[in-house]
Design an enzyme around this catalytic site. Structure first.
Site, PDB file in Angstrom:
ATOM      1  N   HIS A 125      47.243 -61.527   1.856  1.00 38.66           N
ATOM      2  CA  HIS A 125      45.930 -62.137   2.149  1.00 38.66           C
ATOM      3  C   HIS A 125      45.185 -62.555   0.881  1.00 38.66           C
ATOM      4  CE1 HIS A 125      47.033 -60.152   5.848  1.00 38.66           C
ATOM      5  NE2 HIS A 125      46.937 -58.984   5.251  1.00 38.66           N
ATOM      6  N   CYS A 126      45.913 -63.092  -0.083  1.00 42.57           N
ATOM      7  CA  CYS A 126      45.300 -63.515  -1.366  1.00 42.57           C
ATOM      8  C   CYS A 126      44.603 -62.363  -2.077  1.00 42.57           C
ATOM      9  CB  CYS A 126      44.337 -64.690  -1.176  1.00 42.57           C
ATOM     10  SG  CYS A 126      45.154 -66.168  -0.622  1.00 42.57           S
TER      11      CYS A 126
END
Lengths: 411, 84
Positions: free
Chosen positions: A367-368
């Site tokens: 998720h970054c």
């Protein structure tokens, strides 16, 4: 009253089915769905008055200009900014935070303070600059409960107060779902004359934000997470700070005049930061998205989502040791998303099976927030359902049941 | 707090027309330029067209000047300019 059935009618994509079954959309922390009202605004721009804003004197251009600036005013009012000129349209939060970094002199004397759970948008540039000796960087550790130590922040800020420093934090984490106390932190920062930058990508769509009351210096927002079109966001900045920063992109619209060979006269904010033709349809539709959130009431949206968060957390707690949840245990201290550690099972496997077998759309992986996952040893990534104003309790139950079946099968 | 470009151009145009009377677009752009407006002068024609649509300004074509001549509408309420 928040009428969820009526809300769902506004979202045409929710009528889509696959193999006769509806889609359960649980990826709103990445991309929110769009209501018909926003879609209509985009279509209107392209079918009724397509033009550039601010320059040509014809009717289409003037209508575009008016609507473009009206949308800016809506954004300004929604967050209680002092004036619409404190809103700069950007592509997303990432661009907004990069633009705000222009407040730095980059002479190696300044310190940036951020936290380990931050999204890459609020980390990569700082690490890049620090690696090149342009700034000093202090990353505070966030634990698996989604908390960093406020005492530690105070200690670091205290040690920086004789030089320039920027505290750049995430209002709501896209992984821990934890909500920080912005007002309290702004006070700590400003007492020591620092600058406070806020990543509001995951908070703006879900809860009221008052930039004056919270005393935020800069804030990045992604409209695509708030029912707005893709590729749209904005930077809020206190006007006196915006006046001090250099543009990220140079070109037309950003200048008042140019005399060859070298005299540039920049326009004031926000024009200074909006060089080149802009995404006018996107900005106008962002205004429509804000109208939409306003029509439902952001307080009511927040209250409805707290119910979703309660249902999600209660259901996930019943899985016991099979899984673990990143972030606070108290549903009232988090938004309606959860990053789930599936222990030995890779998160991508479950996400693909959820899509294939149950029509459940959600996100898996890092998720970054690669750094945070590595720091916590979550190398399999996490499974992240994220819910928004159009989701129902029934959909969360469908997700929980699907997760139960898949873990029983694989486990 | 700065006034956004078009709003600033509108206000300056109204003040100029109030002070000087009839003006062509070319003159307006020059005058606004002389006042040191920190915005692109290409905003002036849009501002004029908007003001005309709102009946705050009138226009007529002058063959003699080979240009459109702009002036404040006869019933223009000068109190709009007070306190700016």
């Amino acid at each position: 009253m928040f009428d969820i059935n009526k809300v769902r009618e506004d979202f045409p994509v929710l009528r889509e089915t696959k193999d006769g079954k509806p889609i359960v959309y649980a990826d709103s922390a990445c991309m929110a769905l769009k209501p018909q009202q926003v879609i209509n605004t985009l279509v209107d721009y392209y079918t009724k008055f397509t033009a550039c804003a601010g320059r040509s004197p014809h009717k289409f251009s003037r209508e575009t200009t008016k609507k473009y600036e009206d949308a800016r005013e809506k954004a300004s009012t929604f967050i209680n900014a002092k004036d619409p000129s404190e809103i700069v349209w950007t592509r997303n939060t990432t661009e907004a935070l990069n633009l705000a970094s222009g407040v730095l002199q980059l002479d190696g004397s300044e310190t940036i303070i951020c936290t380990s759970e931050s999204h890459n948008s609020n980390l990569v540039k700082w690490i890049f600059l620090a690696n090149n000796n342009k700034i000093k960087l202090n990353i505070l550790n966030t634990d698996k409960n989604g908390l960093f130590k406020l005492d530690q922040l105070i200690e670091v800020v205290e040690s920086c107060k004789d030089g320039k420093f920027v505290v750049s934090l995430t209002h709501v984490s896209n992984v821990t779902a934890a909500i920080i106390d912005v007002k309290e932190i702004a006070k700590i920062v400003h007492q020591r004359e620092g600058i406070f930058l806020l990543d509001a990508a995951q908070s703006f769509p879900h809860q009221p934000i008052d930039v004056k009351e919270m005393d935020i210096d800069f804030m990045g927002v992604s409209m695509h997470k708030a029912c707005g079109p893709t590729g749209m966001g904005f930077l809020y900045g206190k006007y006196e700070l915006l006046e001090k920063i250099n543009p990220l992109i140079y070109g037309g619209e950003a200048i008042a005049d140019l005399v060859l060979p070298k005299t540039i006269k920049f326009a004031p904010p926000p024009s200074r930061f909006e060089a080149g033709l802009q995404n006018y349809a996107g900005a106008i539709a962002s205004g429509a998205a804000i109208d939409y959130l306003d029509s439902l009431g952001i307080d009511k949206i927040q209250s409805y989502e707290t119910k979703l968060s309660n249902t999600l957390m209660k259901g996930l707690n019943e899985f016991g040791d099979q899984i673990s949840i990143v972030g606070p245990k108290n549903p009232n201290k988090r938004v309606a998303l959860a990053a789930i550690d599936l222990k030995e099972i890779n998160s991508h496997e479950i996400a693909i099976l959820m899509d294939d077998m149950y029509n459940i759309a959600l996100r898996s992986g890092y998720h970054c927030t690669h750094g945070f996952h590595h720091a916590l040893g979550l190398e399999q990534g996490t499974l992240r359902p994220s819910w928004y104003l159009y989701n129902t309790i029934d959909e969360i139950d469908i997700f929980l049941e699907a997760l139960r079946e898949l873990l029983d099968t694989l486990g | 707090m700065a006034i956004k470009g078009l709003r600033k151009a509108r206000i300056l145009v109204l003040f100029l027309l109030d002070d000087i009377g009839e003006l062509t677009t070319e003159q307006l752009i020059a005058e606004v330029g002389l006042l040191g407006i920190n915005e692109c002068q290409d905003r002036v024609p849009s501002a004029l067209a908007d003001l005309c649509e709102e009946n705050l300004v009138n226009k007529k074509l002058s063959k003699e000047k080979r240009a459109i001549v702009w002036r404040l509408a006869q019933n223009f309420d000068r109190s709009l300019l007070e306190g700016i």
